[in-house]
Design an enzyme around this catalytic site. Structure first.
Site, short mmCIF file in Angstrom:
data_model
loop_
_atom_site.label_atom_id
_atom_site.label_comp_id
_atom_site.label_asym_id
_atom_site.label_seq_id
_atom_site.Cartn_x
_atom_site.Cartn_y
_atom_site.Cartn_z
CB THR A 209 49.58 58.14 12.87
OG1 THR A 209 50.87 57.59 12.71
CG2 THR A 209 49.74 59.58 13.29
NE ARG A 237 60.42 55.16 13.14
CZ ARG A 237 59.16 55.49 12.90
NH1 ARG A 237 58.35 55.79 13.88
NH2 ARG A 237 58.71 55.53 11.66
CB THR A 259 48.47 58.53 9.04
OG1 THR A 259 48.56 57.14 9.37
CG2 THR A 259 47.45 58.72 7.96
#
Ligand code: GLY
Length: 338
Positions: A209, A237, A259
């Site tokens: 991320t 998702r 993250t």
């Protein structure tokens, strides 16, 4: 007013002043405030310390460049929102990171991107999930915040909203990278053979991320997070990143970006938990960061970056590594992976 009344009034005012708490005493309790500060992450995970030197160099250089973009904006008096958006844009355009260009693949072989941004000064936020044609999802999230009456758009709706803006669009093929595609193939093979152990590289991509948090010279805080989610994610998702309070949160006390394993981050409403701990326990940023990473989440779950209203920054993970960088107006600086 005769002499006696004047004297009595003056005495009364002197007594009143003496009883007031001293301003200097109050200020002395406040930590010194840095004019500005910024922290960023490029994903938490399990990067091997044996990573090839040229690859490590590429990560370190890109972290340095991303930090320079945000800190230059802040040093020139720019807003925390501009600094974090531009910092995240740079990472979205760099295929080293699981966001924008370098996004991982879903189980259906697509790249579906999530992002969120929050303005600590207004408590307003914007988020999008499941976009496939937006080059810089964090910029679209900012437009949701500033140009719509809503906070969160998903998939087709987010694409329709994007049509109404001037954000840059790309063919979904733009997000194809061979490295991420091979990662999907390995993840699918592992699904078939449950005894296969994930490689460190897979874990790095699984948890990847990007995010940035900042405090500007006007004392405003902001947080931004952008991701491709998890390799091999199933059927629409949605992870923690675009859920305000989970992967992204800012007020003018603290700004947080997460993250790691999205499901765990979400279940602990993690970014808001850090902010609430600071506020209600009257804790320092580091105490609240330690509480979240060491006590709320479990080892291997996640990492976080945060800045507080004093311009302190904190970056911590309970995974083996986190690509991270931070700096402030006092010249403090930290860049690291492990
Ligand atoms: N933390 C990123 C995700 O789980 O989607």
């Amino acid at each position: 007013m005769n002499k006696l009344t004047t004297l009595l009034t003056l005495s009364f005012l002197l007594v009143l002043t003496a009883c007031q708490p001293k301003q200097e005493t109050e200020n002395a309790a406040e930590p010194p405030t840095k004019e500005w500060s910024i922290a960023l992450h490029g994903g938490a995970g399990y990067v091997s310390p044996d990573m090839p030197e040229d690859r490590k160099q590429a990560y370190m250089e890109s972290l340095e460049e991303a930090l320079a973009i945000g800190s230059e904006i802040l040093a020139n008096g720019g807003s925390a929102l501009d600094a974090i958006e531009k910092t995240v844009n740079y990472m979205e355009d760099n295929e080293l990171y699981n966001a924008g260009k370098g996004a991982v693949f879903t189980s259906e072989g697509r790249n579906e991107l999530d992002a969120a941004i929050m303005d600590g000064s207004t408590l307003n936020a914007g988020a999008i999930t499941g976009v496939t044609t937006v080059k810089n999802p964090i910029t679209l999230a900012r437009r949701v915040m500033t140009d719509s009456k809503h906070v969160f758009f998903s998939a087709d709706g987010a694409e329709t909203f994007a049509d109404e803006t001037d954000v840059e669009r790309v063919d979904p093929e733009y997000f194809y990278t061979e490295r991420r595609y091979q990662s999907l193939q390995r993840a699918k093979a592992e699904e078939q053979e449950s005894n296969l152990i994930e490689t460190n590289e897979e874990k790095e991509w699984k948890y990847g991320t990007v995010g940035a948090v900042a405090k500007d010279v006007n004392g405003n805080l902001a947080a931004a997070t952008s991701t491709g989610g998890m390799t091999n994610k199933k059927y629409g998702r949605v992870g923690d990143v675009p859920i305000i309070g989970s992967g992204t949160y800012a007020n003018n006390l603290v700004a947080v970006s997460a993250t790691g394993w999205g499901e765990k981050i979400m279940l602990n409403v993690s970014a808001h938990t850090l902010a609430a701990h600071m506020e209600f326990q009257e804790a320092t940023l580091q105490q609240s960061m330690d509480y979240l990473v060491d006590e709320v989440l479990e080892p291997g779950d996640a990492g976080f970056i945060a800045v507080d209203k004093y311009g302190n920054f904190s970056m911590k993970t309970n995974t083996g590594s986190m690509f991270r960088a931070a700096t402030d107006s006092e010249g403090n600086k930290e860049i690291g992976i492990w």
